[in-house]
Motif scaffolding. Structure first.
Motif, short mmCIF file in Angstrom:
data_model
loop_
_atom_site.label_atom_id
_atom_site.label_comp_id
_atom_site.label_asym_id
_atom_site.label_seq_id
_atom_site.Cartn_x
_atom_site.Cartn_y
_atom_site.Cartn_z
N HIS A 11 21.04 32.05 47.26
CA HIS A 11 20.80 30.60 47.32
C HIS A 11 20.83 30.12 48.78
O HIS A 11 19.98 29.32 49.20
N HIS A 12 21.78 30.60 49.52
CA HIS A 12 21.91 30.21 50.93
C HIS A 12 20.70 30.68 51.74
O HIS A 12 20.16 29.93 52.56
N GLN A 13 20.26 31.92 51.48
CA GLN A 13 19.11 32.44 52.21
C GLN A 13 17.84 31.65 51.88
O GLN A 13 17.02 31.39 52.75
N GLN A 14 17.68 31.26 50.63
CA GLN A 14 16.53 30.46 50.24
C GLN A 14 16.58 29.08 50.93
O GLN A 14 15.57 28.59 51.42
N PHE A 15 17.77 28.51 50.96
CA PHE A 15 17.93 27.21 51.61
C PHE A 15 17.62 27.31 53.11
O PHE A 15 16.92 26.46 53.66
N VAL A 16 18.12 28.36 53.76
CA VAL A 16 17.85 28.57 55.19
C VAL A 16 16.35 28.82 55.42
O VAL A 16 15.78 28.33 56.39
N GLY A 17 15.70 29.54 54.49
CA GLY A 17 14.26 29.77 54.61
C GLY A 17 13.47 28.46 54.56
O GLY A 17 12.55 28.24 55.36
N ASN A 18 13.85 27.61 53.61
CA ASN A 18 13.20 26.29 53.54
C ASN A 18 13.49 25.46 54.79
O ASN A 18 12.62 24.75 55.29
N LEU A 19 14.70 25.56 55.27
CA LEU A 19 15.07 24.83 56.48
C LEU A 19 14.26 25.33 57.68
O LEU A 19 13.81 24.53 58.51
N GLU A 20 14.02 26.64 57.74
CA GLU A 20 13.22 27.19 58.84
C GLU A 20 11.77 26.71 58.76
O GLU A 20 11.15 26.45 59.79
N LYS A 21 11.23 26.57 57.54
CA LYS A 21 9.88 26.03 57.39
C LYS A 21 9.83 24.59 57.90
O LYS A 21 8.88 24.19 58.59
N THR A 22 10.84 23.82 57.56
CA THR A 22 10.92 22.43 58.03
C THR A 22 11.06 22.39 59.55
O THR A 22 10.41 21.57 60.22
#
Length: 147
Positions: free
Chosen positions: A68-79
C-alpha cells in the motif's frame, strides 16, 4: 510658447503596453511560485513518508502495508513528475514575459530619451529666439535714442 512632444500619444501607448507586460509578468511569477511551492510540498511529503517507512520497517511491517505504501509513493511520484513539468512550463512562461517586459521597457526608454532631447532642443531654440528679440529691442532702443 509651450513644449509639445509630437510622439506623446505613442509614448503613452508604449507606457500602457509596458504596464500590461508588467502585469502579465507578475501573474506568471505568481503562477511559477505557486507551482514551485506545491512541488516542494510534495517532495517534502515524499521524503517524510519514506523516512517514516524506513523507521517502521525496522520494527516490522505487514506485506500488505508495504505494498500500500509503495503504491501511494508511486502515485505521489507521478504527481511530483506532473508538477515538475508544470514548474518548467511556468518558468519558461515567466522568462518569456520577462523578455517582453524588458523589450517594452526599452521602447519606453527610447521615446523618453527622444522626448528629453526634443525638449532640450526646443528650449535651446527658445533661448536663441529670446536672444534675437533682445538684440532687436536693444537695436531699436539705440536707434530711437540716437534720433
Amino acid at each position: 510658447m509651450q513644449f509639445q512632444f509630437k510622439f506623446n500619444k505613442v509614448l503613452s501607448i508604449r507606457e500602457r503596453e509596458k504596464d500590461e507586460a508588467l502585469e502579465l509578468y507578475n501573474q506568471s511569477v505568481k503562477r511559477f511560485e505557486d507551482a514551485a511551492e506545491k512541488l516542494y510540498e510534495l517532495l517534502k511529503k515524499k521524503e517524510d513518508l519514506e523516512s517514516l517507512q524506513s523507521e517502521r520497517l525496522l520494527s516490522g511491517l505487514p506485506v500488505q502495508e508495504i505494498r500500500h505504501h509503495q503504491q501511494f509513493v508511486g502515485n505521489l511520484e507521478k504527481t511530483i513528475h506532473h508538477f515538475q513539468k508544470m514548474v518548467m512550463n511556468t518558468r519558461s512562461q515567466m522568462n518569456y514575459f520577462q523578455d517582453r517586459l524588458m523589450e517594452k521597457n526599452i521602447e519606453v526608454k527610447k521615446y523618453e530619451k527622444i522626448k528629453e532631447k526634443s525638449k532640450e532642443h526646443f528650449y535651446e531654440e527658445l533661448k536663441q529666439l529670446e536672444g534675437r528679440q533682445m538684440d532687436d529691442i536693444s537695436i531699436q532702443h539705440f536707434v530711437n535714442r540716437g534720433n
